[in-house]
Design a protein around this motif. Structure first.
Motif, short mmCIF file in Angstrom:
data_model
loop_
_atom_site.label_atom_id
_atom_site.label_comp_id
_atom_site.label_asym_id
_atom_site.label_seq_id
_atom_site.Cartn_x
_atom_site.Cartn_y
_atom_site.Cartn_z
N GLN A 169 -5.27 -6.29 5.65
CA GLN A 169 -5.85 -7.57 5.26
C GLN A 169 -6.54 -8.38 6.40
OE1 GLN A 169 -2.62 -9.62 2.88
NE2 GLN A 169 -2.55 -7.68 1.32
N LYS A 197 9.14 -2.52 8.83
CA LYS A 197 9.24 -3.64 7.77
C LYS A 197 9.96 -4.82 8.72
CE LYS A 197 10.68 -4.81 3.32
NZ LYS A 197 11.08 -4.34 1.97
N ASP A 206 3.60 2.96 1.80
CA ASP A 206 3.92 1.47 1.10
C ASP A 206 4.34 0.24 1.62
OD1 ASP A 206 3.77 3.33 -1.23
OD2 ASP A 206 5.82 3.98 -0.95
N VAL A 207 5.19 0.26 2.76
CA VAL A 207 5.38 -0.93 3.59
C VAL A 207 4.18 -1.36 4.18
CG1 VAL A 207 6.55 -1.67 5.64
CG2 VAL A 207 7.87 -0.17 4.15
N GLU A 221 1.00 -1.25 3.05
CA GLU A 221 0.25 -1.72 1.97
C GLU A 221 0.77 -2.98 1.65
OE1 GLU A 221 -2.49 0.30 -1.48
OE2 GLU A 221 -0.26 0.76 -1.43
N GLU A 222 2.01 -2.98 1.39
CA GLU A 222 2.65 -4.23 0.85
C GLU A 222 2.59 -5.61 1.74
OE1 GLU A 222 7.35 -5.99 0.00
OE2 GLU A 222 6.94 -3.84 0.49
N HIS A 223 2.42 -5.09 3.13
CA HIS A 223 2.30 -6.11 4.07
C HIS A 223 0.91 -6.31 4.67
CE1 HIS A 223 6.70 -7.14 4.12
NE2 HIS A 223 6.77 -5.85 3.87
N ARG A 252 -5.59 4.41 1.93
CA ARG A 252 -4.22 3.85 2.44
C ARG A 252 -4.17 4.11 3.83
NH1 ARG A 252 0.87 5.44 -0.88
NH2 ARG A 252 1.32 3.33 -0.50
#
Length: 331
Positions: A20, A176, A210-211, A213-215, A291
């Motif tokens: 992002q 994380k 997943d981590v 992408e989440e953050h 991803r």
């Protein structure tokens, strides 16, 4: 002869947003782990850097210990920057790392603030740069508090010695934690650099993707060709001059077994059906779901870069192809 970059270099390369952030990376990045050291041909390395940039590869990935000898890849790259790329610095993303053994004594490896900041200062001198675009902690340190390591990364950003920071070889859980610590210091983790290939899918099983992408962090995959195993070199066994015969490479002869070669040959059949080489298929697969921001390639000659960049000509997979690949890999 003065180097003048190809004026059409940006027309065919794919550039992906890194998580992002506002930074875009080319789908293919050139790594200088092997074949750019002091024992290698400077002119060959120079030619590979030229050709990569001419093909739209703007991201060049190094580390303090790349060579051999350690540090010499950065020195070689610094020479090329000084002689050929001075006018193009702001069009390049240059990254380096620290974490592995670099010099003797208690401050020459791992993740202390003293080591990381000292190492980056040395890297900047070797490359003749005021800053790098991305600085990574190269591997987790089991003995240094993660807070200290992340504090070093935050200080590096605040000092202007790196625009962004990331980590490499961290598990999903440690990543994380690192993201959280950095966020508390008002610094974003830009990117993670894990190993990832068709034959090495730990980032999926561990939940790392997943981590990230989440953050909102990016991902750049190293060894997407599994140290050359996912190229045509091993279809008929182990060549005498291959990495599997060298002590320094991670790929060992035991890894090139008949079961693995059977999978590789089946994947090669799918690649040909798609109009790709095996290496192009492997790179496209890593990039398949968006991803992974960039696939990090190595090279020993210009022609390998040219072949691998062509992977972006066909990045689409239908569900049947992906299922067929999964069936081969899970057999």
């Amino acid at each position: 002869m003065e180097y003048i970059a190809n004026p059409k270099r940006y027309e065919s390369m794919v550039y992906n947003r890194c998580g992002q952030s506002g930074l875009k990376l080319p789908a293919i990045t050139l790594g200088l782990w092997h074949n750019f050291g002091g024992v290698d041909s400077f002119e060959n390395g120079r030619a590979m850097v030229h050709r990569a940039f001419d093909l739209g590869i703007t991201h060049f990935d190094l580390a303090n210990n790349y060579g051999p000898p350690p540090g010499s890849a950065e020195e070689m790259f610094g020479r090329v920057l000084a002689t050929d790329f001075r006018a193009y610095r702001d069009q390049m993303v240059i990254s380096t790392k620290a974490g592995y053994y670099m010099w003797e004594g208690p401050y020459g490896e791992w993740g202390s603030k003293k080591y990381l900041i000292s190492s980056l200062d040395q890297s900047l001198k070797r490359m003749g740069l005021d800053y790098v675009d991305i600085f990574y902690h190269h591997r987790p340190d089991p003995d240094t508090p993660l807070e200290e390591t992340m504090d070093a990364l935050a200080q590096i950003v605040r000092s202007g010695k790196a625009l962004y920071v990331g980590v490499s070889n961290y598990s999903a859980a440690d990543t994380k934690r690192a993201i959280k610590i950095l966020k508390e210091m008002n610094v974003r983790m830009l990117i993670h650099q894990p190993s990832y290939s068709m034959l090495n899918r730990w980032v999926e099983q561990d939940g790392l993707l997943d981590v990230l992408e989440e953050h909102g962090a990016g991902c750049i995959a190293f060894s997407p060709l599994q140290q050359g195993l996912l190229t045509g070199r091993y279809l008929n066994g182990i060549p005498e001059d291959s990495r599997a015969h060298k002590v320094t490479g991670f790929l060992q002869e035991k890894d090139v077994n008949e079961e693995t070669l059977h999978m590789v040959r089946q994947l090669n059949t799918i690649a040909h059906r798609r109009g790709q080489s095996l290496s192009q298929l492997a790179l496209a697969w890593v990039l398949r779901r968006g991803r992974v921001t960039s696939a990090l390639i190595g090279a020993s000659r210009v022609s390998q870069i040219e072949e691998n960049v062509k992977a972006i000509d066909n990045l689409r997979f239908d569900d049947e192809e992906l299922q067929e690949i999964d069936d081969i890999l899970n057999a």
